[in-house]
Write a protein that holds these residues in place. Structure first.
Motif, PDB file in Angstrom:
ATOM      1  N   GLY A 372      25.293 -42.869  40.946  1.00  0.00           N
ATOM      2  CA  GLY A 372      24.821 -43.927  39.650  1.00  0.00           C
ATOM      3  C   GLY A 372      26.118 -44.042  38.775  1.00  0.00           C
ATOM      4  N   GLY A 373      26.975 -42.739  38.729  1.00  0.00           N
ATOM      5  CA  GLY A 373      28.023 -42.904  37.880  1.00  0.00           C
ATOM      6  C   GLY A 373      29.138 -43.769  38.195  1.00  0.00           C
ATOM      7  N   VAL A 374      29.385 -43.799  39.725  1.00  0.00           N
ATOM      8  CA  VAL A 374      30.272 -44.638  40.156  1.00  0.00           C
ATOM      9  C   VAL A 374      29.969 -46.055  40.082  1.00  0.00           C
ATOM     10  CG1 VAL A 374      31.534 -45.420  42.480  1.00  0.00           C
ATOM     11  CG2 VAL A 374      31.166 -43.070  41.932  1.00  0.00           C
ATOM     12  N   MET A 375      28.756 -46.563  40.169  1.00  0.00           N
ATOM     13  CA  MET A 375      28.337 -47.514  39.996  1.00  0.00           C
ATOM     14  C   MET A 375      28.264 -48.062  38.645  1.00  0.00           C
ATOM     15  SD  MET A 375      27.994 -48.688  43.037  1.00  0.00           S
ATOM     16  CE  MET A 375      27.910 -50.310  42.307  1.00  0.00           C
ATOM     17  N   ALA A 376      27.901 -47.265  37.738  1.00  0.00           N
ATOM     18  CA  ALA A 376      28.149 -47.797  36.440  1.00  0.00           C
ATOM     19  C   ALA A 376      29.647 -48.099  35.607  1.00  0.00           C
ATOM     20  CB  ALA A 376      27.732 -46.643  35.452  1.00  0.00           C
ATOM     21  N   TRP A 377      30.489 -47.151  36.276  1.00  0.00           N
ATOM     22  CA  TRP A 377      31.885 -47.327  36.507  1.00  0.00           C
ATOM     23  C   TRP A 377      32.333 -48.739  36.770  1.00  0.00           C
ATOM     24  CZ3 TRP A 377      35.833 -44.223  39.639  1.00  0.00           C
ATOM     25  CH2 TRP A 377      37.187 -44.546  39.570  1.00  0.00           C
ATOM     26  N   LEU A 378      31.966 -49.276  38.032  1.00  0.00           N
ATOM     27  CA  LEU A 378      32.412 -50.163  38.851  1.00  0.00           C
ATOM     28  C   LEU A 378      31.929 -51.325  38.080  1.00  0.00           C
ATOM     29  CD1 LEU A 378      32.721 -49.558  42.489  1.00  0.00           C
ATOM     30  CD2 LEU A 378      34.245 -49.441  40.766  1.00  0.00           C
ATOM     31  N   MET A 379      30.479 -51.373  37.592  1.00  0.00           N
ATOM     32  CA  MET A 379      29.931 -52.644  37.194  1.00  0.00           C
ATOM     33  C   MET A 379      30.270 -52.828  35.675  1.00  0.00           C
ATOM     34  SD  MET A 379      28.388 -54.160  39.662  1.00  0.00           S
ATOM     35  CE  MET A 379      29.502 -53.770  40.736  1.00  0.00           C
ATOM     36  N   ALA A 380      30.389 -51.791  34.885  1.00  0.00           N
ATOM     37  CA  ALA A 380      30.914 -51.942  33.645  1.00  0.00           C
ATOM     38  C   ALA A 380      32.210 -52.563  33.556  1.00  0.00           C
ATOM     39  CB  ALA A 380      31.118 -50.615  32.935  1.00  0.00           C
ATOM     40  N   GLN A 381      33.208 -52.161  34.455  1.00  0.00           N
ATOM     41  CA  GLN A 381      34.620 -52.714  34.462  1.00  0.00           C
ATOM     42  C   GLN A 381      34.533 -54.091  35.008  1.00  0.00           C
ATOM     43  OE1 GLN A 381      37.461 -49.840  35.893  1.00  0.00           O
ATOM     44  NE2 GLN A 381      38.833 -51.392  36.611  1.00  0.00           N
ATOM     45  N   PHE A 382      33.393 -54.474  35.806  1.00  0.00           N
ATOM     46  CA  PHE A 382      33.544 -55.708  36.256  1.00  0.00           C
ATOM     47  C   PHE A 382      32.958 -56.731  35.318  1.00  0.00           C
ATOM     48  CE2 PHE A 382      30.224 -58.707  37.857  1.00  0.00           C
ATOM     49  CZ  PHE A 382      31.125 -59.477  38.656  1.00  0.00           C
ATOM     50  N   VAL A 383      31.901 -56.303  34.491  1.00  0.00           N
ATOM     51  CA  VAL A 383      31.473 -56.947  33.619  1.00  0.00           C
ATOM     52  C   VAL A 383      32.403 -57.283  32.208  1.00  0.00           C
ATOM     53  CG1 VAL A 383      29.478 -57.250  31.775  1.00  0.00           C
ATOM     54  CG2 VAL A 383      29.270 -56.579  33.993  1.00  0.00           C
ATOM     55  N   ILE A 384      33.295 -56.303  32.076  1.00  0.00           N
ATOM     56  CA  ILE A 384      34.042 -56.547  30.857  1.00  0.00           C
ATOM     57  C   ILE A 384      35.323 -57.357  31.466  1.00  0.00           C
ATOM     58  CG2 ILE A 384      35.812 -55.331  29.634  1.00  0.00           C
ATOM     59  CD1 ILE A 384      34.019 -52.725  29.526  1.00  0.00           C
ATOM     60  N   ASN A 385      35.782 -57.392  32.355  1.00  0.00           N
ATOM     61  CA  ASN A 385      36.733 -58.167  33.022  1.00  0.00           C
ATOM     62  C   ASN A 385      36.253 -59.616  32.986  1.00  0.00           C
ATOM     63  OD1 ASN A 385      38.233 -59.581  35.557  1.00  0.00           O
ATOM     64  ND2 ASN A 385      39.762 -58.219  34.467  1.00  0.00           N
ATOM     65  N   ILE A 386      35.188 -59.805  33.839  1.00  0.00           N
ATOM     66  CA  ILE A 386      34.745 -61.122  33.797  1.00  0.00           C
ATOM     67  C   ILE A 386      34.262 -61.793  32.375  1.00  0.00           C
ATOM     68  CG2 ILE A 386      32.911 -62.630  34.979  1.00  0.00           C
ATOM     69  CD1 ILE A 386      35.108 -61.543  37.019  1.00  0.00           C
ATOM     70  N   GLY A 387      33.559 -61.209  31.804  1.00  0.00           N
ATOM     71  CA  GLY A 387      33.434 -61.519  30.386  1.00  0.00           C
ATOM     72  C   GLY A 387      34.617 -62.034  29.605  1.00  0.00           C
ATOM     73  N   ALA A 388      35.648 -61.264  29.717  1.00  0.00           N
ATOM     74  CA  ALA A 388      36.992 -61.699  28.906  1.00  0.00           C
ATOM     75  C   ALA A 388      37.368 -62.954  29.390  1.00  0.00           C
ATOM     76  CB  ALA A 388      37.769 -60.383  28.924  1.00  0.00           C
ATOM     77  N   VAL A 389      37.448 -62.954  30.853  1.00  0.00           N
ATOM     78  CA  VAL A 389      38.120 -64.248  31.504  1.00  0.00           C
ATOM     79  C   VAL A 389      37.100 -65.369  31.028  1.00  0.00           C
ATOM     80  CG1 VAL A 389      38.603 -65.598  33.717  1.00  0.00           C
ATOM     81  CG2 VAL A 389      38.969 -63.078  33.283  1.00  0.00           C
ATOM     82  N   LEU A 390      35.813 -65.328  31.049  1.00  0.00           N
ATOM     83  CA  LEU A 390      34.803 -66.434  30.647  1.00  0.00           C
ATOM     84  C   LEU A 390      34.692 -66.722  29.204  1.00  0.00           C
ATOM     85  CD1 LEU A 390      32.101 -65.745  33.145  1.00  0.00           C
ATOM     86  CD2 LEU A 390      33.696 -67.377  33.235  1.00  0.00           C
ATOM     87  N   GLY A 391      35.491 -65.729  28.220  1.00  0.00           N
ATOM     88  CA  GLY A 391      35.829 -66.182  26.910  1.00  0.00           C
ATOM     89  C   GLY A 391      34.341 -65.532  26.111  1.00  0.00           C
ATOM     90  N   LEU A 392      33.406 -64.805  26.885  1.00  0.00           N
ATOM     91  CA  LEU A 392      32.323 -64.291  26.233  1.00  0.00           C
ATOM     92  C   LEU A 392      32.421 -62.927  25.557  1.00  0.00           C
ATOM     93  CD1 LEU A 392      29.675 -65.328  29.253  1.00  0.00           C
ATOM     94  CD2 LEU A 392      30.270 -66.405  27.142  1.00  0.00           C
ATOM     95  N   LEU A 393      33.555 -62.181  25.754  1.00  0.00           N
ATOM     96  CA  LEU A 393      33.791 -60.756  25.661  1.00  0.00           C
ATOM     97  C   LEU A 393      35.187 -60.899  24.905  1.00  0.00           C
ATOM     98  CD1 LEU A 393      32.195 -58.705  28.012  1.00  0.00           C
ATOM     99  CD2 LEU A 393      31.203 -59.220  25.545  1.00  0.00           C
TER     100      LEU A 393
END
Length: 465
Positions: A372-393
């Motif tokens: 669960g910790g590994v998936m929280a790490w990967l998915m949080a980093q994925f969301v932050i990166n994609i959100g920044a590229v899309l201009g949402l974060l």
């Protein structure tokens, strides 16, 4: 019984009910009476027989013991290989502008991927008992490295963040990436040991020393100015507490405190305030403050349905900063189009779902917390990166896991994926399936005890939800 001899062979019972005469046999052969025809079947409706069969087959296939193992292994390898291709395409112009060979960044990423493959294999073969024995030394080593970064003359500042230690040649080490893996393993071992003693129902044992240790790591990373990594570390901490059964009111209070601290940190740094103002921006603004965010949108918009082709990106020719690291997804959208970006998103979604299934169907508490910790790490980093590229974060300087350029980020991430592979293989159903496959012609019976991935052990009460 009385027999009526006057009326054509009819007989009457005690109640006087007449019986039908038996037909005379033909050609001296007596035939058996015919059975009544079955009633006609009702017409098959589309909802019962047809469309449900593929869905049922898909569910049965997903419920097989080794499905999660194959999904984690396959999706992670596809993401890494696709990332290597995109790093080669996106980094050539950047390298030439710096007077380096065109394949400079690609060769470094390829070396890191090969080393990561070795680490993934080691992690997939490491016993859980040995892994738990190494959690505290690994945590201590990561804390020492984070302290060394802040020593003058040792740490190196890159893009405004002092989170690097130079190694031999062009290689550098980023201890904050190692700290993510250390926090996952240490937190999982700590909670698992307390859960075995049924101590997690008490607030004191639930929060101490996990929360102070995580805050120490976050503080050392924040001294270097890397707020994006701090957000990922906070996501790992919240995931561990959630899996341990922390009450909901704890998360409400923690999120409130985190929001206040985040607002203070953003207000204290002008560059963070500027990044926040660039959310949903469509124009670079005064002094080109939102240049990177806007040109990331331009790259995605110019890709169309199927992209301009590999190597044909325009934004990587100096228009988009960091095209091979933080904004490599924008270059992928420009060269591969919407079809390519959706495929990348689908791979990450499949990896996340398989990791969650591994965490939810294991019998070992340490494995559940670590996965669960590994998936929280990967998915949080994925969301932050994609959100920044899309201009949402806001742009947080966080690379896309397993995809962006950077050996310091790739090596710990591949080791973490190796842990997921080991956890998927260590399930009782998966072990039984692998044991049967080693035998000639061995198959797991359909109704056997280990023919499904579902957990058969009830969770121990570990706190209030």
């Amino acid at each position: 019984m009385q027999v009526d001899r006057s009326g054509g062979g009819r007989t009457a019972g005690a109640a006087g009910r007449p019986r039908a005469p038996r037909p005379a046999p033909r050609n001296g052969v007596e035939r058996a009476p015919r059975r009544p025809a079955p009633p006609p079947r009702p017409p098959r409706t589309p909802g019962r027989g047809g469309p449900r069969r593929p869905l049922a087959r898909l569910r049965r296939s997903w419920d097989r013991p080794l499905t999660a193992y194959y999904v984690v292994l396959g999706t992670s390898l596809l993401i890494i290989l696709t990332g290597l291709v995109m790093v080669f395409s996106a980094s050539q112009i950047q390298a030439l502008r710096q007077g380096l060979p065109a394949t400079f960044y690609f060769r470094k990423q390829l070396v890191a991927a090969l080393l990561g493959a070795v680490l993934m294999l080691i992690a997939a073969r490491t016993p859980v008992r040995l892994l738990r024995a190494l959690t505290y030394p690994f945590l201590l080593a990561s804390v020492v490295l984070l302290v060394l970064v802040q020593v003058p003359g040792v740490g190196v500042t890159v893009n405004g963040s002092t989170n690097w230690i130079p190694l031999a040649g062009p290689f550098m080490l980023q201890p904050s990436e190692i700290a993510k893996l250390a926090l996952v393993l240490w937190g999982a071992d700590l909670l698992a040991r307390k859960g075995e003693r049924r101590l997690l129902v008490q607030w004191r044992h639930l929060l101490i020393p996990l929360v102070p240790g995580a805050l120490l790591i976050c503080g050392l990373v924040l001294l270097g100015g890397d707020m994006g990594t701090v957000m990922i570390l906070a996501a790992i901490l919240f995931a561990l507490l959630w899996l341990a059964g922390a009450p909901t009111r704890l998360f409400v209070g923690a999120l409130g405190i985190a929001a206040v601290l985040g607002a203070l940190l953003i207000a204290s740094a002008p560059h963070r305030t500027g990044r926040l103002t660039c959310v949903l921006a469509t124009d670079p603004g005064p002094e080109d403050r939102c240049w990177q965010a806007v040109h990331g949108i331009y790259a995605l918009a110019s890709g169309g349905w199927f992209g301009s082709g590999l190597g044909a990106s325009v934004e990587k020719w100096g228009e988009l900063p960091e095209p091979h690291t933080d904004f490599i997804f924008a270059i992928a959208g420009e060269e591969l189009g919407l079809a390519g970006t959706l495929s990348i998103l689908g791979l990450f979604a499949a990896l996340g779902y398989a990791g969650i299934r591994v965490a939810g169907r294991t019998e070992d508490p340490f494995v559940r917390y670590a996965a669960g910790g590994v998936m929280a790490w990967l998915m949080a980093q994925f969301v932050i990166n994609i959100g920044a590229v899309l201009g949402l974060l806001p742009i947080a300087g966080v690379p896309l896991p397993l995809f962006s350029y950077g050996g310091s980020a790739l090596l710990p991430t591949m080791f973490a994926v190796g842990l997921l592979i080991a956890f998927a293989r260590s399930e009782p159903a998966a072990r039984a399936a692998l044991a049967m496959r080693r035998r000639p012609g061995g198959k797991v019976p359909a109704g056997s005890r280990w023919s499904s991935m579902r957990r058969r052990v009830a969770r121990a009460p570990s706190g209030e939800r």
